[in-house]
Design a protein around this motif. Structure first.
Motif, PDB file in Angstrom:
ATOM      1  N   MET A 220      -1.527 -12.565  -0.191  1.00 13.45           N
ATOM      2  CA  MET A 220      -0.668 -12.728  -1.373  1.00 13.45           C
ATOM      3  C   MET A 220       0.297 -11.555  -1.514  1.00 13.45           C
ATOM      4  SD  MET A 220      -3.621 -14.162  -3.935  1.00 13.45           S
ATOM      5  CE  MET A 220      -2.818 -13.635  -5.432  1.00 13.45           C
ATOM      6  N   ALA A 221      -0.245 -10.342  -1.393  1.00  8.45           N
ATOM      7  CA  ALA A 221       0.606  -9.156  -1.542  1.00  8.45           C
ATOM      8  C   ALA A 221       1.653  -9.105  -0.428  1.00  8.45           C
ATOM      9  CB  ALA A 221      -0.250  -7.888  -1.532  1.00  8.45           C
ATOM     10  N   ALA A 222       1.225  -9.461   0.803  1.00  7.48           N
ATOM     11  CA  ALA A 222       2.171  -9.432   1.928  1.00  7.48           C
ATOM     12  C   ALA A 222       3.308 -10.421   1.699  1.00  7.48           C
ATOM     13  CB  ALA A 222       1.449  -9.736   3.240  1.00  7.48           C
ATOM     14  N   LEU A 223       2.984 -11.597   1.132  1.00  9.84           N
ATOM     15  CA  LEU A 223       4.008 -12.595   0.812  1.00  9.84           C
ATOM     16  C   LEU A 223       5.028 -12.024  -0.175  1.00  9.84           C
ATOM     17  CD1 LEU A 223       2.217 -16.040   0.376  1.00  9.84           C
ATOM     18  CD2 LEU A 223       4.282 -15.583   1.708  1.00  9.84           C
ATOM     19  N   ALA A 224       4.517 -11.318  -1.206  1.00 11.17           N
ATOM     20  CA  ALA A 224       5.421 -10.739  -2.196  1.00 11.17           C
ATOM     21  C   ALA A 224       6.349  -9.721  -1.547  1.00 11.17           C
ATOM     22  CB  ALA A 224       4.619 -10.079  -3.320  1.00 11.17           C
ATOM     23  N   PHE A 225       5.793  -8.889  -0.660  1.00  8.10           N
ATOM     24  CA  PHE A 225       6.620  -7.869  -0.007  1.00  8.10           C
ATOM     25  C   PHE A 225       7.669  -8.497   0.900  1.00  8.10           C
ATOM     26  CE2 PHE A 225       2.858  -4.861  -0.498  1.00  8.10           C
ATOM     27  CZ  PHE A 225       3.413  -4.268  -1.620  1.00  8.10           C
ATOM     28  N   ALA A 226       7.294  -9.619   1.557  1.00 12.55           N
ATOM     29  CA  ALA A 226       8.218 -10.235   2.503  1.00 12.55           C
ATOM     30  C   ALA A 226       9.323 -10.996   1.782  1.00 12.55           C
ATOM     31  CB  ALA A 226       7.457 -11.162   3.435  1.00 12.55           C
ATOM     32  N   ARG A 227       8.993 -11.594   0.625  1.00 14.40           N
ATOM     33  CA  ARG A 227       9.943 -12.483  -0.028  1.00 14.40           C
ATOM     34  C   ARG A 227      10.868 -11.806  -1.003  1.00 14.40           C
ATOM     35  NH1 ARG A 227       7.152 -17.615  -2.446  1.00 14.40           N
ATOM     36  NH2 ARG A 227       6.466 -18.672  -0.558  1.00 14.40           N
ATOM     37  N   TYR A 228      10.327 -10.767  -1.670  1.00  7.08           N
ATOM     38  CA  TYR A 228      11.107 -10.204  -2.772  1.00  7.08           C
ATOM     39  C   TYR A 228      11.452  -8.748  -2.516  1.00  7.08           C
ATOM     40  CZ  TYR A 228       9.076 -14.275  -5.076  1.00  7.08           C
ATOM     41  OH  TYR A 228       8.694 -15.543  -5.387  1.00  7.08           O
ATOM     42  N   ARG A 229      12.645  -8.369  -2.901  1.00  9.09           N
ATOM     43  CA  ARG A 229      13.027  -6.956  -2.977  1.00  9.09           C
ATOM     44  C   ARG A 229      12.958  -6.602  -4.448  1.00  9.09           C
ATOM     45  NH1 ARG A 229      12.086  -7.581   1.170  1.00  9.09           N
ATOM     46  NH2 ARG A 229      13.189  -7.629   3.134  1.00  9.09           N
ATOM     47  N   PHE A 230      12.062  -5.696  -4.808  1.00 12.09           N
ATOM     48  CA  PHE A 230      11.962  -5.371  -6.232  1.00 12.09           C
ATOM     49  C   PHE A 230      11.732  -3.881  -6.405  1.00 12.09           C
ATOM     50  CE2 PHE A 230       7.962  -6.849  -4.494  1.00 12.09           C
ATOM     51  CZ  PHE A 230       7.042  -5.893  -4.906  1.00 12.09           C
ATOM     52  N   ARG A 231      11.945  -3.422  -7.630  1.00  9.91           N
ATOM     53  CA  ARG A 231      11.759  -2.013  -7.906  1.00  9.91           C
ATOM     54  C   ARG A 231      10.277  -1.668  -7.771  1.00  9.91           C
ATOM     55  NH1 ARG A 231      13.030   0.406 -13.307  1.00  9.91           N
ATOM     56  NH2 ARG A 231      14.187  -1.510 -13.668  1.00  9.91           N
ATOM     57  N   GLY A 232       9.968  -0.573  -7.119  1.00  6.34           N
ATOM     58  CA  GLY A 232       8.578  -0.176  -6.951  1.00  6.34           C
ATOM     59  C   GLY A 232       7.953  -0.732  -5.686  1.00  6.34           C
ATOM     60  N   ARG A 233       8.730  -1.536  -4.924  1.00  8.07           N
ATOM     61  CA  ARG A 233       8.188  -2.139  -3.714  1.00  8.07           C
ATOM     62  C   ARG A 233       7.758  -1.068  -2.708  1.00  8.07           C
ATOM     63  NH1 ARG A 233      10.744  -3.799   0.966  1.00  8.07           N
ATOM     64  NH2 ARG A 233       9.841  -5.612   2.013  1.00  8.07           N
ATOM     65  N   THR A 234       8.651  -0.104  -2.469  1.00  4.60           N
ATOM     66  CA  THR A 234       8.331   0.960  -1.522  1.00  4.60           C
ATOM     67  C   THR A 234       7.143   1.780  -2.009  1.00  4.60           C
ATOM     68  OG1 THR A 234      10.713   1.077  -1.286  1.00  4.60           O
ATOM     69  CG2 THR A 234       9.424   2.685  -0.070  1.00  4.60           C
ATOM     70  N   ALA A 235       7.125   2.053  -3.324  1.00  5.20           N
ATOM     71  CA  ALA A 235       6.017   2.840  -3.878  1.00  5.20           C
ATOM     72  C   ALA A 235       4.695   2.114  -3.641  1.00  5.20           C
ATOM     73  CB  ALA A 235       6.233   3.073  -5.371  1.00  5.20           C
ATOM     74  N   LEU A 236       4.692   0.789  -3.884  1.00  9.31           N
ATOM     75  CA  LEU A 236       3.462   0.017  -3.676  1.00  9.31           C
ATOM     76  C   LEU A 236       3.035   0.056  -2.208  1.00  9.31           C
ATOM     77  CD1 LEU A 236       3.766  -3.215  -5.864  1.00  9.31           C
ATOM     78  CD2 LEU A 236       2.348  -1.205  -6.257  1.00  9.31           C
ATOM     79  N   GLN A 237       4.018  -0.017  -1.310  1.00  8.53           N
ATOM     80  CA  GLN A 237       3.670   0.022   0.107  1.00  8.53           C
ATOM     81  C   GLN A 237       3.128   1.388   0.509  1.00  8.53           C
ATOM     82  OE1 GLN A 237       7.411  -1.556   1.570  1.00  8.53           O
ATOM     83  NE2 GLN A 237       6.363  -3.397   2.282  1.00  8.53           N
ATOM     84  N   LEU A 238       3.680   2.442  -0.091  1.00 10.94           N
ATOM     85  CA  LEU A 238       3.172   3.789   0.219  1.00 10.94           C
ATOM     86  C   LEU A 238       1.740   3.974  -0.269  1.00 10.94           C
ATOM     87  CD1 LEU A 238       6.213   6.161  -0.435  1.00 10.94           C
ATOM     88  CD2 LEU A 238       5.079   5.665   1.741  1.00 10.94           C
ATOM     89  N   LEU A 239       1.396   3.259  -1.353  1.00 13.31           N
ATOM     90  CA  LEU A 239       0.037   3.370  -1.893  1.00 13.31           C
ATOM     91  C   LEU A 239      -1.016   2.829  -0.929  1.00 13.31           C
ATOM     92  CD1 LEU A 239       0.316   2.468  -5.688  1.00 13.31           C
ATOM     93  CD2 LEU A 239      -0.241   4.655  -4.643  1.00 13.31           C
ATOM     94  N   LEU A 240      -0.579   2.136   0.118  1.00 12.91           N
ATOM     95  CA  LEU A 240      -1.540   1.614   1.091  1.00 12.91           C
ATOM     96  C   LEU A 240      -2.072   2.713   2.003  1.00 12.91           C
ATOM     97  CD1 LEU A 240       0.236  -1.690   2.141  1.00 12.91           C
ATOM     98  CD2 LEU A 240      -1.659  -1.395   0.562  1.00 12.91           C
ATOM     99  N   PHE A 241      -1.368   3.851   2.056  1.00 13.13           N
ATOM    100  CA  PHE A 241      -1.770   4.872   3.020  1.00 13.13           C
ATOM    101  C   PHE A 241      -2.959   5.730   2.608  1.00 13.13           C
ATOM    102  CE2 PHE A 241       2.273   3.520   4.636  1.00 13.13           C
ATOM    103  CZ  PHE A 241       1.959   3.380   5.973  1.00 13.13           C
ATOM    104  N   PRO A 242      -3.087   6.114   1.316  1.00 18.42           N
ATOM    105  CA  PRO A 242      -4.272   6.918   0.971  1.00 18.42           C
ATOM    106  C   PRO A 242      -5.601   6.276   1.402  1.00 18.42           C
ATOM    107  CG  PRO A 242      -2.730   6.942  -0.840  1.00 18.42           C
ATOM    108  CD  PRO A 242      -2.167   5.993   0.177  1.00 18.42           C
ATOM    109  N   PRO A 243      -5.806   4.961   1.177  1.00 15.60           N
ATOM    110  CA  PRO A 243      -7.109   4.417   1.586  1.00 15.60           C
ATOM    111  C   PRO A 243      -7.344   4.531   3.094  1.00 15.60           C
ATOM    112  CG  PRO A 243      -5.918   2.830   0.232  1.00 15.60           C
ATOM    113  CD  PRO A 243      -4.983   3.956   0.511  1.00 15.60           C
ATOM    114  N   ILE A 244      -6.257   4.526   3.884  1.00 15.34           N
ATOM    115  CA  ILE A 244      -6.426   4.617   5.334  1.00 15.34           C
ATOM    116  C   ILE A 244      -6.594   6.060   5.769  1.00 15.34           C
ATOM    117  CG2 ILE A 244      -5.390   4.071   7.569  1.00 15.34           C
ATOM    118  CD1 ILE A 244      -3.845   1.878   6.307  1.00 15.34           C
TER     119      ILE A 244
END
Lengths: 266, 287
Positions: free
Chosen positions: A88-112
């Motif tokens: 679901m999240a990947a679909l949102a990232f692929a389909r929409y350009r929105f404010r905070g998109r990059t920030a949300l994607q960066l948040l994926l790195f701390p868990p890794i």
């Protein structure tokens, strides 16, 4: 001229030998582990005498069996949840350009990137403090968190290679967004989703550190059980169950490899 | 206007569940840990919360904690360096000299062990390295008469196990950056008379820096946070900052100290990343 050819041949040989040695280094301990699980000696001594008794003993080991069932159950639930939410999240990232998109994607790195030791102990602190407690449910919470970033990245990669054109074509032919999703986009995304699911399964099935901190006495999953067996003094039974674990997760990865970028179609 | 609000709802519904999950299970726990690292006591029993810096002070006043932190950093450095020395040539050969199906197959073989359980692979080394184990026997087969090789509970064993665990990362990241180098660049250098050594040092290595850097970070960070590898392979000699942090949670129940040490470790990681970032940025922007 002749000397130059010799140099080329020598460096060619050296490079191949190096690769061979690296593969030997990577696989030798795993092979030893598997072979010793089929050796009759409790003390891992040679000569090698073939036996399947350690595997037969597994069948009567209640603790290990229960831990295996727990492991598979947590891994399956993890796969289902992480794959759904991540797609679901990947679909949102692929389909929409929105404010905070990059920030949300960066948040994926701390868990890794944050060491699992720190993430696992932090989960222990919060879950204990809030009354969520330890147990299989707590492990599931943790495993999904670790799997989500990978699922989003793997499915996202597939979506990026498809591009938005298909969805646009479906819309221009009169498909509703729902029809377009179910009939057009999901089928095309399927290899990516299955690959992500296999990845998520392996992340959970192999996860030791998080489970170790979230396992209360008496409830465990395979890696936790193996760890306590190693510390208490072990028999080749541990080799047998370890070999089974390796075969399961390597199979998952090989399937993943077929479905993602290593496959014939690109 | 209606489309815009529908769009917003779609984004919220699609990303909300995943990020809510991450918030509750990653970011909230880290915040809780940070909070408790500044508390006098952990969340046991009923006592009023009391702000305290004593667990951070402990690190700066107790020499043995600093020694262990240093030991972990040293361990991270040794493992990363060995992974570069072993992994880079392998990645180079795989990326530049081997073609077609063989390359794919070998690449897969190298990353495959990575996805078998890390604990199990460490366990396998305890069997290989024990006295009269496979290594001992193999060495004596070649050179009889050597004394018994017993690497049980040694620093060398920890390093071997960790290099084995993390080497595929280095090969993977170096492979990706080496593969991307344009062959015509190398041909141009050759036709202008550059020796192969010059090509390696002046073209290939600089272009491989992003891969080397990414691999180093991916290895160094988890290695300095490792605890079960040093514990299983190093035994009593395997005490590092990771095992001390683990013990604060599993044995002595001093959660605030464990939290403080974790955040000092994270701070050191961030400092190292910050120090490396100018180099990274420079090379990332040129490629």
């Amino acid at each position: 001229m002749n000397q130059a050819r010799w140099m080329v041949l020598a460096s060619e040989g050296a490079g191949r030998l190096w690769l061979f040695l690296v593969l030997l280094f990577l696989y030798l301990p795993i092979l030893v582990l598997a072979v010793m699980g089929l050796n009759d000696s409790v003390h891992y001594t040679l000569p090698f005498t073939f036996t399947t008794r350690w595997y037969e003993d597994l069948a009567g080991n209640e603790r290990l069996l229960q831990a295996s069932v727990n492991s598979v159950a947590v891994a399956l639930a993890n796969t289902l949840i992480a794959t759904t939410l991540g797609t679901m999240a990947a679909l949102a990232f692929a389909r929409y350009r929105f404010r905070g998109r990059t920030a949300l994607q960066l948040l994926l790195f701390p868990p890794i990137t944050i060491p699992w030791l720190i993430i696992g102990t932090s989960m222990l602190v919060l879950f204990f403090w809030t009354g969520i407690g330890r147990g299989l449910h707590a492990m599931l919470l943790g495993h999904v968190a670790l799997s989500l970033p990978y699922v989003i990245i793997v499915v996202g990669a597939r979506l990026a290679s498809i591009g938005p054109e298909l969805g646009e074509a479906a819309a221009s032919l009169g498909a509703t967004p729902f029809q377009s999703l179910v009939r057009v986009q999901l089928p095309v995304m399927a290899p990516g989703i299955v690959a992500a699911a296999l990845f998520a399964f392996a992340v959970s099935f192999d996860q030791f550190v998080i489970s170790y901190f979230l396992a209360p006495p008496g409830v465990s999953v395979l890696p936790v059980e193996i760890f306590s067996a190693i510390r208490k003094g072990f028999t080749p039974e541990v080799n047998a169950i370890s070999t089974i674990m390796i075969v399961v997760s390597m199979t998952a990865l090989l399937l993943f490899a077929r479905l993602s970028k290593f496959g014939g179609e690109r | 206007m209606r489309i815009e609000s529908r769009r917003r709802w779609a984004i919220a519904w699609l990303t909300g569940p995943a990020y809510l999950w991450l918030a509750v299970t990653i970011f909230l726990p880290l915040s809780a840990m940070l909070y408790f690292s500044f508390q006098k006591k952990g969340p046991f029993g009923r006592h009023a919360s009391e702000f305290s810096l004593k667990h951070y002070e402990a690190f700066f006043t107790k020499g043995y904690l600093q020694d262990l932190m240093w030991r972990s950093l040293e361990m991270g450095f040794h493992v990363t360096l060995l992974c570069i020395l072993i992994g880079f040539p392998a990645a180079y050969w795989l990326a530049r000299r081997i073609r077609g199906r063989w390359r794919e197959a070998l690449f897969l073989l190298i990353v495959l062990p990575f996805w078998s359980n890390a604990l199990v692979r460490i366990f396998s080394w305890t069997i290989v390295l024990r006295p009269d184990g496979v290594l001992d026997r193999a060495v004596h087969l070649v050179i009889p008469g050597l004394p018994t090789i017993d690497l049980t509970d040694s620093y060398a064993a920890i390093i071997i196990g960790l290099v084995h665990s993390y080497l595929p990362y280095m090969i993977l990241t170096c492979f990706l950056s080496l593969q991307a180098i344009d062959e015509s660049l190398l041909e141009a250098a050759r036709s202008l008379g550059a020796r192969s050594w010059t090509i390696l040092a002046r073209i290939i290595l600089p272009l491989a820096v992003p891969g080397l850097a990414a691999g180093s970070i991916l290895i160094f960070v988890p290695v300095i946070g490792s605890f079960f590898e040093p514990r299983l392979l190093g035994g009593p000699k395997g005490t590092v900052i990771g095992t001390v942090i683990e013990e604060q949670f599993t044995v002595v129940s001093n959660w605030p100290l464990g939290g403080a040490l974790s955040f000092i470790l994270l701070a050191i990681v961030l400092l190292i990343l910050a120090a490396a970032s100018p180099v990274l940025k420079k090379h990332m922007s040129t490629t």
